[in-house]
Design an enzyme around this catalytic site. Structure first.
Site, PDB file in Angstrom:
ATOM      1  CD1 TRP A  92      43.514  24.681  78.831  1.00  0.00           C
ATOM      2  CD2 TRP A  92      42.500  24.168  80.848  1.00  0.00           C
ATOM      3  NE1 TRP A  92      44.470  24.135  79.477  1.00  0.00           N
ATOM      4  CE2 TRP A  92      43.602  23.539  80.656  1.00  0.00           C
ATOM      5  CE3 TRP A  92      41.526  24.022  81.880  1.00  0.00           C
ATOM      6  CZ2 TRP A  92      44.231  22.776  81.883  1.00  0.00           C
ATOM      7  CZ3 TRP A  92      42.040  23.129  83.042  1.00  0.00           C
ATOM      8  CH2 TRP A  92      43.412  22.474  82.786  1.00  0.00           C
TER       9      TRP A  92
ATOM     10  CD1 TRP B 217      47.505  29.388  77.512  1.00  0.00           C
ATOM     11  CD2 TRP B 217      46.040  29.391  76.086  1.00  0.00           C
ATOM     12  NE1 TRP B 217      47.224  27.968  77.192  1.00  0.00           N
ATOM     13  CE2 TRP B 217      46.078  27.941  76.403  1.00  0.00           C
ATOM     14  CE3 TRP B 217      44.789  29.737  75.130  1.00  0.00           C
ATOM     15  CZ2 TRP B 217      45.150  26.956  75.866  1.00  0.00           C
ATOM     16  CZ3 TRP B 217      44.171  28.720  74.615  1.00  0.00           C
ATOM     17  CH2 TRP B 217      44.202  27.120  75.096  1.00  0.00           C
TER      18      TRP B 217
ATOM     19  CG  ASN C 140      27.189  19.312  77.827  1.00  0.00           C
ATOM     20  OD1 ASN C 140      28.204  19.552  78.314  1.00  0.00           O
ATOM     21  ND2 ASN C 140      27.139  18.481  76.534  1.00  0.00           N
TER      22      ASN C 140
ATOM     23  CD  GLU D 281      26.097  12.770  77.329  1.00  0.00           C
ATOM     24  OE1 GLU D 281      26.849  13.619  77.966  1.00  0.00           O
ATOM     25  OE2 GLU D 281      26.195  12.467  76.228  1.00  0.00           O
TER      26      GLU D 281
END
Ligand code: FAD
Length: 466
Positions: free
Chosen positions: A360, A307, A342, A276
């Protein structure tokens, strides 16, 4: 204190004394002036500002305990450094490297200008396990996929061992004329006042190097064992919570790597955790090689993604009022504490880019403003990963269902009950789908803002147009 020609240690995202290669170098050259420049050309989110105030205060305190101080200047980076270098008669300026495009450009300009004046300027590797250009494919090109990149990292062996803090550094006298341009952290206006929304941040976080090491030690003692399985459960304090400390450099990834590796001796939990930390390096290496990652799709076919523009849906998502408990819990945790687990980050990002079909970049901008660990590399990298437009991304058609994600990773509903108290009374079977509770459905909690099957079908249809 000393009045011979000093070296300026230019602090940036490395606000620590130990394992700070630039500071170590500065102290070995002679007297040191410690500098931080708060430059409006490097805008910060609200939560980052809150953190930075504490971080600068603690670093100044730590330096004063050794007879020094942190000189803080506000304004243009280049002008500030040049001016201070002239005032203190610096012979050299040193710093640890950054990898974002604007930061690299500014650093190159500063270096060239200093050298033109006969002042030595030197940058150090202080913020990564390995420099981006040290991990390449056999052809010498950047890796585009994490797993082979991580294998290449592991083949290099352990990262360099951390350096100690400089032993009894000598600090230069800062002339009083320079003092007139120095400011306190408070004068930077980083703290929210009207309103003061930082109560939840204060309750959860303490910026600074000492707090970073306390957290690292506690993680090694209590949580690393079981990390590989527990890390997916947002109700458990099973992850390290080190992300803002790494973001601001209160602890280095090499310190984290060596401390956890030494404690874990290669077991599965340790290996999982170290990988990680590897994702953080990979995100920065990707930003180094693809400098417009923060704004442009890494897969250009996504430039044609249709979008939607839907301010009401975006607002509901930001405020944690979508009617989907795991989404709302995550967004409220973020708003209150400046951090989100997360797994939940992945679910809320999938919901925004797929069920709501919103760009995004809109989600990344909200995260950049609200996360204490907001990071120019990790934030867009992970958004692109979830949205499907990243290099090594989850495919767009993998659409997380917020109900089944909640049931899988928060089976007893503890996480949802903590952050969405208005539905806390519901039995477990309805906690992730409160609209199914019939007469017990809570009043005041919104109905779902999008139908899951309809939103999924709309997202897939949009993706098929690419
Ligand atoms: P741990 O599980 O304890 O991991 C240890 C460290 O490894 C973290 O502190 C972090 O530095 C690093 N790390 C772990 N996972 C990742 C990852 N996927 N990518 C990069 N580094 C990772 N992380 C940030 O630091 N800043 C961000 O702005 C950020 N934005 C994100 C946006 C989205 C949409 C998603 C899905 C993830 C994002 N992450 C970001 C990654 C990850 O969620 C956080 O690093 C992690 O939740 C921090 O908690 P922790 O320190 O307890 O992590």
């Amino acid at each position: 204190m000393s009045d011979s020609a000093p070296t300026i240690m230019w602090f940036r995202d490395d606000l620590r004394l130990a394992d700070n290669p630039a500071l170590y170098d500065a102290a070995s050259r002679g007297p040191v002036v410690c500098l931080y420049v708060h430059d409006p050309a490097f805008p910060l989110g609200g939560a980052e500002k809150w953190w930075l105030h504490g971080a600068l205060s603690v670093l100044d305190h730590d330096l004063r305990a050794q007879g020094g101080q942190l000189c803080i200047m506000a304004g243009d980076t280049h002008e500030s450094i040049s001016w201070l270098a002239g005032q203190v008669g610096a012979v050299s300026v040193v710093w640890n490297r950054r990898y974002g495009p604007h930061a690299r450009q500014v650093d190159a300009q500063v270096k060239a200008a200093l050298k033109a004046r006969g002042i030595d300027a030197h940058s150090h590797p202080g913020n990564m396990l390995h420099e981006p250009w040290q991990v390449r494919t056999r052809q010498g090109t950047p890796f585009r996929v994490f797993t082979p990149w991580w294998r290449a990292v592991q083949a290099k062996g352990a990262p360099l061992p951390p350096l100690p803090a400089p032993d009894r550094p000598v600090f230069a006298v800062v002339p009083s004329v320079a003092g007139g341009r120095l400011v306190t952290p408070a004068a930077l206006g980083l703290l929210p006042e009207h309103p003061d929304w930082a109560q939840g941040l204060r309750a959860q976080w303490q910026p600074g190097e000492g707090a970073a090491h306390a957290r690292l030690d506690a993680f090694i003692a209590e949580q690393v064992h079981g990390y590989a399985t527990q890390r997916e459960l947002p109700a458990r304090p099973a992850t390290s919570g080190l992300s803002p400390y790494l973001r601001f450099g209160h602890v280095s990834p090499r310190q984290v790597w060596h401390a956890v590796d030494a404690a874990g001796k290669g077991d599965r939990d340790t290996a999982c955790f170290l990988s990680e930390v590897g994702w953080r390096d990979f995100a920065h290496a990707t930003l180094f090689d693809f400098p417009d990652m923060g704004t442009r799709n890494l897969r250009p076919e996504y430039d044609h993604m249709p979008w939607r523009h839907d301010p009401a849906a975006l607002r509901a998502w930001q405020m944690g009022k979508t009617g989907y408990p795991i989404i709302d819990a995550g967004m409220r945790e973020l708003w209150r504490t400046g951090w989100m687990h997360n797994r939940v980050r992945m679910v809320v990002a999938s919901f925004l880019t797929k069920h709501l079909l919103l760009d995004w970049r809109v989600g990344a901008a909200w995260f950049a403003d609200t996360l204490v660990d907001a990071d120019a590399a990790s934030n867009p990298f992970n958004w692109q990963w979830v949205a499907g437009c990243g290099l090594d991304a989850a495919p767009y058609f993998r659409i997380f269902n917020p109900v089944s994600q909640g049931e899988k990773f928060d089976p007893a509903g503890d996480y949802v009950r903590k952050w969405v108290p208005e539905i806390a009374h519901l039995p477990d079977k309805y906690i992730h789908a409160p609209w199914k509770a019939g007469p017990d459905a809570p009043r005041g909690y919104p109905a779902p803002i999008v139908d899951l099957a309809g939103g999924r079908a709309r997202a897939l249809a949009a993706w098929k147009t690419l």
